[in-house]
Design an enzyme around this catalytic site. Structure first.
Site, PDB file in Angstrom:
ATOM      1  N   SER A  20       0.817  -0.837  -0.220  1.00  0.00           N
ATOM      2  CA  SER A  20       0.304   0.134  -0.230  1.00  0.00           C
ATOM      3  C   SER A  20       0.555   1.411   0.155  1.00  0.00           C
ATOM      4  O   SER A  20       1.588   1.507   0.881  1.00  0.00           O
ATOM      5  CB  SER A  20      -0.784   0.072   1.109  1.00  0.00           C
ATOM      6  N   THR A  67      -8.801  -1.413   2.481  1.00  0.00           N
ATOM      7  CA  THR A  67      -8.722  -1.572   1.265  1.00  0.00           C
ATOM      8  C   THR A  67      -9.128  -2.824   1.173  1.00  0.00           C
ATOM      9  O   THR A  67     -10.107  -3.502   2.092  1.00  0.00           O
ATOM     10  CB  THR A  67      -6.759  -1.506   0.632  1.00  0.00           C
ATOM     11  N   LYS A  71     -13.482  -3.757   2.896  1.00  0.00           N
ATOM     12  CA  LYS A  71     -15.013  -2.192   1.815  1.00  0.00           C
ATOM     13  C   LYS A  71     -16.219  -2.421   2.333  1.00  0.00           C
ATOM     14  O   LYS A  71     -17.142  -1.568   2.691  1.00  0.00           O
ATOM     15  CB  LYS A  71     -14.153  -1.611   0.739  1.00  0.00           C
ATOM     16  N   ASP A 108     -12.889   7.292  -3.256  1.00  0.00           N
ATOM     17  CA  ASP A 108     -13.126   6.132  -4.457  1.00  0.00           C
ATOM     18  C   ASP A 108     -13.310   7.026  -5.581  1.00  0.00           C
ATOM     19  O   ASP A 108     -13.088   7.453  -7.117  1.00  0.00           O
ATOM     20  CB  ASP A 108     -13.012   4.868  -4.752  1.00  0.00           C
TER      21      ASP A 108
END
Length: 278
Positions: A20, A67, A71, A108
């Site tokens: 990440s 992540t 989610k 997002d």
């Protein structure tokens, strides 16, 4: 929410998590904003470990980034979620309020819209989506804001096609399903969003048209993908996964710290340096 000693904590959770870039981006933001008492870490957490981890967090915590595969798993643990997150049943941002509530959001989707806007894409008459996973549903949600016509989704199975059609109905997007075998047709759309894993679009590189529109490839490593490189070679506009990652992280930093605007340029530079060093 601040602790007694003034420290603020945030982190990204997921599995796998070692790759990440979120710590790099958030720490760069804290440095640029002068938030010396803020920290941002990463934790390898799967779905089974998530409830216990969240329950153990104290008043030093300000927020979490989520992540895969967390989610959706995080949603039952929250006090409320935004309309944006609810629209795709996915939360990537948790903010701890001063009164101890946990609120969920999805950055997002607005991150995709902001990344496209940065490259001059405000509206499009139609679009194509390559793939049908979790990121594809976020892409449809973003397209519901900027696409005035149909969206063609190129998928590998009837089940995936049914899922995308269902998301389209939920989001108010006219989704048309086409088999992956016809994916080269997607490249003629004015906006193409590739949501597939690394290597999945390599076979399409020879089919990039002479005057392509805009490609949004959500991968950031390896970069450029074969398709992105072929697209750029034809002078097509390319938006990459790092653009998405930075824009969604900007929104997370703003929500968690209450400081706006977050330092987009510093965060992008930190991400570019980190990727170049790998």
């Amino acid at each position: 929410m601040a602790s007694a000693d003034g420290r603020h904590r945030a982190a990204v959770l997921g599995s796998p998590i070692a790759h990440s870039l979120s710590p790099v981006l958030h720490r760069a933001a804290y440095a640029a904003l002068g938030l010396d008492d803020w920290s941002y870490d990463r934790f390898e957490i799967d779905e089974s470990a998530l409830p216990g981890f969240v329950e153990g967090l104290d008043g030093t915590w300000a927020g979490l980034s989520l992540t895969m595969p967390l989610k959706r798993a995080i949603i039952p643990l929250l006090d409320e979620i935004s309309e944006t997150a609810s629209s795709v049943e996915a939360v990537n941002t948790v903010v701890f309020t001063e009164d101890g509530r946990l609120t969920g959001d999805n950055t997002d989707i607005p991150g995709m819209i902001a990344a496209l806007r940065e490259r001059g894409v405000e509206k499009t008459e139609s679009a194509a989506v390559l793939g049908a996973g979790a990121t594809a549903s976020s892409a449809l949600a973003a397209l519901s804001e900027i696409c005035t016509g149909p969206v063609t989704a190129y998928v590998r199975s009837r089940e995936r096609g049914d899922e995308m059609r269902g998301w389209g109905e939920r989001l108010g997007v006219d989704v048309r399903i086409t088999d992956w075998a016809e994916a080269e047709q997607a490249l003629r759309a004015p906006l193409v969003i590739a949501t597939t894993p690394a290597g999945a679009t390599d076979a399409l590189t020879e089919s990039v048209p002479k005057a392509p529109g805009t490609l949004f490839d959500v991968l950031y490593e390896p970069w450029p993908t074969g398709l992105a490189a072929a697209w750029a070679a034809r002078d097509g506009a390319v938006v990459g996964g790092l653009d998405l990652l930075v824009h969604q992280a900007v929104l997370q930093v703003e929500q968690m710290t209450g400081r706006t605007p977050a330092p987009l340029a510093a965060m992008r530079q930190a991400g570019e340096r980190a990727l170049a060093a790998r």
